[in-house]
Each structure stands twice: as C-alpha cells, then as structure tokens.
Write an enzyme that holds these catalytic residues in place. Structure first.
Site, PDB file in Angstrom:
ATOM      1  N   CYS A  67     -53.252 -14.845 -37.468  1.00 37.20           N
ATOM      2  CA  CYS A  67     -52.962 -13.721 -38.376  1.00 37.20           C
ATOM      3  C   CYS A  67     -51.675 -14.080 -39.098  1.00 37.20           C
ATOM      4  O   CYS A  67     -50.708 -14.532 -38.448  1.00 37.20           O
ATOM      5  CB  CYS A  67     -52.794 -12.432 -37.573  1.00 37.20           C
ATOM      6  SG  CYS A  67     -52.131 -11.044 -38.513  1.00 37.20           S
ATOM      7  N   CYS A 113     -54.894 -13.845 -45.568  1.00 37.18           N
ATOM      8  CA  CYS A 113     -55.198 -12.903 -44.489  1.00 37.18           C
ATOM      9  C   CYS A 113     -56.405 -13.443 -43.731  1.00 37.18           C
ATOM     10  O   CYS A 113     -57.479 -13.607 -44.331  1.00 37.18           O
ATOM     11  CB  CYS A 113     -55.510 -11.547 -45.119  1.00 37.18           C
ATOM     12  SG  CYS A 113     -56.001 -10.275 -43.948  1.00 37.18           S
TER      13      CYS A 113
HETATM   14  N1  DGL Z   1     -52.256 -10.691 -42.082  1.00 40.72           N
HETATM   15  C1  DGL Z   1     -53.546 -10.221 -41.674  1.00 40.72           C
HETATM   16  C2  DGL Z   1     -54.335 -11.360 -41.036  1.00 40.72           C
HETATM   17  O1  DGL Z   1     -54.003 -12.514 -41.285  1.00 40.72           O
HETATM   18  C3  DGL Z   1     -53.381  -8.982 -40.837  1.00 40.72           C
HETATM   19  C4  DGL Z   1     -54.621  -8.194 -40.702  1.00 40.72           C
HETATM   20  C5  DGL Z   1     -54.420  -6.752 -40.460  1.00 40.72           C
HETATM   21  O2  DGL Z   1     -53.941  -6.073 -41.366  1.00 40.72           O
HETATM   22  O3  DGL Z   1     -54.818  -6.292 -39.384  1.00 40.72           O
HETATM   23  O4  DGL Z   1     -55.289 -11.183 -40.339  1.00 40.72           O
END
Ligand code: DGL
Length: 259
Positions: free
Chosen positions: A183, A73
């Site tokens: 993301c 993440c």
């Molecule tokens: N997959 C997360 C990232 O890489 C998403 C973040 C979120 O939940 O806003 O930032």
C-alpha cells in the site's frame, strides 16, 4: 516528445511516496497529483466502488490533459486497472505488492505482505500469489486502520505503533525474512518499521519500480519531456491540505479541490 503532465492519483496522501520516486527519476516532467482523501480509505470498499472512484479520478486527470496516468494505489490498481486500460486510451502505470522479488529471495521460505483488504481480496493479487507461493509461506495481513491514521496526520503515534505490533506479530512468529509493503501509504511507515523489526528482515516496496516503468512507457510512446526546463508540480486534495504538505516536506503548495 510531450510537455504535457504525468497524472498521478491515490485514495489519499500515500501516493505522494510514488510521486517522489517519479519526480526523482524524471525531474523535468510536469506532474499533477490527485489525493481522493475525502473517499479514503478505498481498502474496505468493494471492487465496483473502487472502480467508480478510480474512473472519477482518471476523468479529472484526462480533463487536465495528462499524457500518462500513474495509479499510485495498490487497491485501485488491483481492482480497477484492467477496466481503466480497456476504456481509456491514455497509458496507465499501476502498482502491485512486490511479491515476486520477496518470494525469489527468501531464505526462511516465509514472507509477509501488509496490504489493504481490497488488495488482498483482488483477483490480480491472488493470481500473483498463486504464481509464487510454491513452497513459500505467505503471511497476508490487512493493515486495517493504518491508512486512516496517516490521513489524519497520526503517522507517528502510539496508536500506529499499537496496530503495527499486532500486525507484525504473526509474521515474526512465522519467521519471515521479507516484508512486502502493499500500500503506497505504508512507505511512510518505513522508519517506524525499521525500528520495530529485527535487522535481518528486509522491507520491500514497489515505488522505484513504478518510476522506472513510468520512464520506460513514456519512452515507448515517445512522450518523454526532453526540454530541460524546471518542472511544474501541482498537488490537489479533496481532504486535508496540511497533512499532505507535511508528507511532501512543505516545499510544495497543496491546493484544495472538490472532486
Ligand atoms: N494507498 C492506497 C493503496 O496503495 C491505500 C488504499 C486505501 O485507501 O485503503 O492501496
């Protein structure tokens, strides 16, 4: 050598894109994936809350005896990895928007970054952009709403296309030739983005680099699983099991877990 599992967590289902890269490169490693979908999105939450949630995920993976943790993440990495590294002994691999390769390769001297609010606001992100922004126009765009649509099983929807139209417009106007996906959820947008963008715009994400780094760190700590057995891959979510299973390709069992 260690037969313990690699732990992987994300605010939700997006980090499964990273899991796929890790599994492809290290197919005999056992893995445990945690999707904190109940608390997604992390993006609009402040640094303190993102760190608290990351700690909760890390402690669960440590309780499950993981030998290394991949923070799959960008938002959790850019806000919390420093704290995690300072407070836990287990090695951590993080993910950040791949600004460097885009900034080094751009011909039009304009690159786009699509990421969450939490990533774009983080000190780590600012440090990296400061390093590579010399003479380059970096168009930062918050992908507000994208994570929620993916978490709700609306990856392929008109709403998604509508949001992307809005978010890509300033980048196209600035004549970018690289789009950085900041993301892990956004990796699932790749086919849609390829369809929407002119051919000369290249899309970069960091998934493969994260898998390579995972291998390097496992080697360095002598933690690679050198046994040639079939791996056990466990997927836990505190949200919707079906959405996650559909992104994984339905070959894997996703279990609901309250955490
Ligand atoms: N997959 C997360 C990232 O890489 C998403 C973040 C979120 O939940 O806003 O930032």
């Amino acid at each position: 050598m260690s037969t313990k599992s690699i732990g992987i967590f994300d605010s939700g289902v997006g980090g499964t894109s990273i899991w796929k890269e890790v599994h492809a490169l290290l197919p005999n490693e056992h893995t445990i994936y945690l999707a904190d979908s109940h608390n997604a999105p992390y993006g609009p939450k402040g640094k303190e809350r993102i760190t608290e949630l990351s700690i909760k995920n890390v402690e669960l993976l440590i309780a499950k005896d993981c030998k290394l943790i991949v923070v799959a993440c960008n938002t959790a990495t850019t806000n919390a990895i420093k704290y995690l590294r300072e407070n836990y002994k287990v090695p951590f691999i993080g993910i950040e928007p791949a600004i460097k390769p885009a900034a080094l390769k751009t011909q039009t001297k304009a690159i786009g970054i699509l990421a969450t609010k939490g990533t774009l606001a983080s000190d780590l992100f600012h440090e990296t952009t400061d390093l590579y922004s010399n003479g380059i126009n970096i168009i930062e765009q918050e992908g507000e709403g994208i994570v929620q649509l993916i978490e709700n099983g609306k990856l392929h929807s008109d709403e998604m296309k509508g949001l992307l139209d809005i978010y890509l417009k300033p980048m196209l106007e600035a004549n970018i030739d690289y789009l950085v996906l900041g993301c892990t959820h956004y990796t699932y947008l790749l086919p849609i983005l390829i369809d929407m963008l002119p051919n000369h715009i290249k899309i970069i994400d960091s998934g493969e680099a994260v898998a390579l780094q995972t291998k390097t760190v496992l080697e360095k700590h002598q933690l690679l699983n050198t046994q040639n057995t079939k791996s056990k891959n466990q997927f836990f979510t505190n949200g919707n099991t079906e959405v996650m299973a559909s992104l994984l390709g339905n070959n894997f069992k996703v279990e609901y877990l309250k955490f």
